[in-house]
Design a protein around this motif. Structure first.
Motif, mmCIF file in Angstrom:
data_model
loop_
_atom_site.group_PDB
_atom_site.id
_atom_site.type_symbol
_atom_site.label_atom_id
_atom_site.label_comp_id
_atom_site.label_asym_id
_atom_site.label_seq_id
_atom_site.Cartn_x
_atom_site.Cartn_y
_atom_site.Cartn_z
ATOM 1 N N ARG A 112 0.979 -1.438 0.296
ATOM 2 C CA ARG A 112 -0.261 -0.271 -0.163
ATOM 3 C C ARG A 112 0.561 1.328 -0.453
ATOM 4 N N LEU A 113 0.269 1.964 -0.466
ATOM 5 C CA LEU A 113 0.902 3.510 -1.292
ATOM 6 C C LEU A 113 -0.147 4.641 -0.186
ATOM 7 N N PRO A 114 0.501 5.551 0.430
ATOM 8 C CA PRO A 114 -0.528 6.375 1.763
ATOM 9 C C PRO A 114 -2.203 6.726 0.608
ATOM 10 N N SER A 115 -1.963 6.324 -0.601
ATOM 11 C CA SER A 115 -3.183 7.275 -1.517
ATOM 12 C C SER A 115 -4.028 5.908 -2.455
ATOM 13 N N ARG A 116 -2.942 4.728 -2.488
ATOM 14 C CA ARG A 116 -3.492 3.450 -3.031
ATOM 15 C C ARG A 116 -3.358 2.368 -2.819
ATOM 16 N N ARG A 134 5.514 5.184 1.767
ATOM 17 C CA ARG A 134 5.275 6.229 1.392
ATOM 18 C C ARG A 134 5.173 6.343 0.104
ATOM 19 N N ARG A 135 6.457 6.386 -0.599
ATOM 20 C CA ARG A 135 6.214 6.250 -1.910
ATOM 21 C C ARG A 135 6.604 5.146 -2.954
ATOM 22 N N LEU A 157 7.165 13.667 -7.320
ATOM 23 C CA LEU A 157 6.238 14.064 -5.944
ATOM 24 C C LEU A 157 7.392 15.046 -5.164
ATOM 25 N N GLU A 171 6.347 18.262 -6.515
ATOM 26 C CA GLU A 171 4.941 18.469 -5.711
ATOM 27 C C GLU A 171 5.504 18.964 -3.947
ATOM 28 N N GLU A 172 5.974 17.934 -3.090
ATOM 29 C CA GLU A 172 5.857 18.160 -1.861
ATOM 30 C C GLU A 172 6.450 19.695 -1.411
#
Length: 136
Positions: free
Chosen positions: A12-16, A84-85, A106, A109-110
């Motif tokens: 798992r990633l934080p978003s998916r 995280r990634r 990424l 964006e951060e």
């Protein structure tokens, strides 16, 4: 725990969810070195470092992932990995470029998000400071 030939893996990633399925083995890298897990491995938890994660499927194929820091939890025949990634690649040669491209975007964006947060914090401090000034 019964003897098994397979285990359920969820990456798992934080978003998916990056991968969810059955595996016969996993190879990863922790802070203290590389490790391998088979379905009947003892339960444990370990911190993952930025590295390559290999998941061996029942049909003999391997799924290759470039991951950032994360956590791996093995309990029974279930293996949960959170990072995280992460990105998947078809082969190790292409993985380096895929990771560089994905993680660089990424990071940009951060940086933008951190700059916006800093501006909001500075504005909030200024507003609180103005509340403390006596009104004339």
């Amino acid at each position: 725990m019964t003897m098994a030939t397979e285990m359920q893996v969820c990456l798992r990633l934080p978003s998916r969810v990056l991968f969810e399925g059955t595996a016969v083995g996993l190879r990863g890298e922790a802070a203290d070195g590389g490790f391998g897990i088979l379905p009947n491995h003892v339960d444990f938890v370990t911190e993952l470092v930025a590295s390559v994660l290999l998941i061996r499927l029942p049909d003999g194929d391997e799924r290759i992932f470039g991951i950032d820091e994360g956590l791996l939890v093995k309990k029974g025949h279930k293996l949960d990995v959170v990072v995280r990634r992460g990105v998947e690649s078809d082969d190790l040669d292409a993985l380096r470029d895929t990771v560089a491209d994905s993680f660089a975007g990424l990071e940009d964006e951060e940086k933008v998000a951190r700059a916006a947060l800093s501006r909001l914090e500075a504005d909030m401090v200024r507003r609180f400071a103005s509340l403390r000034k006596p009104h004339s």
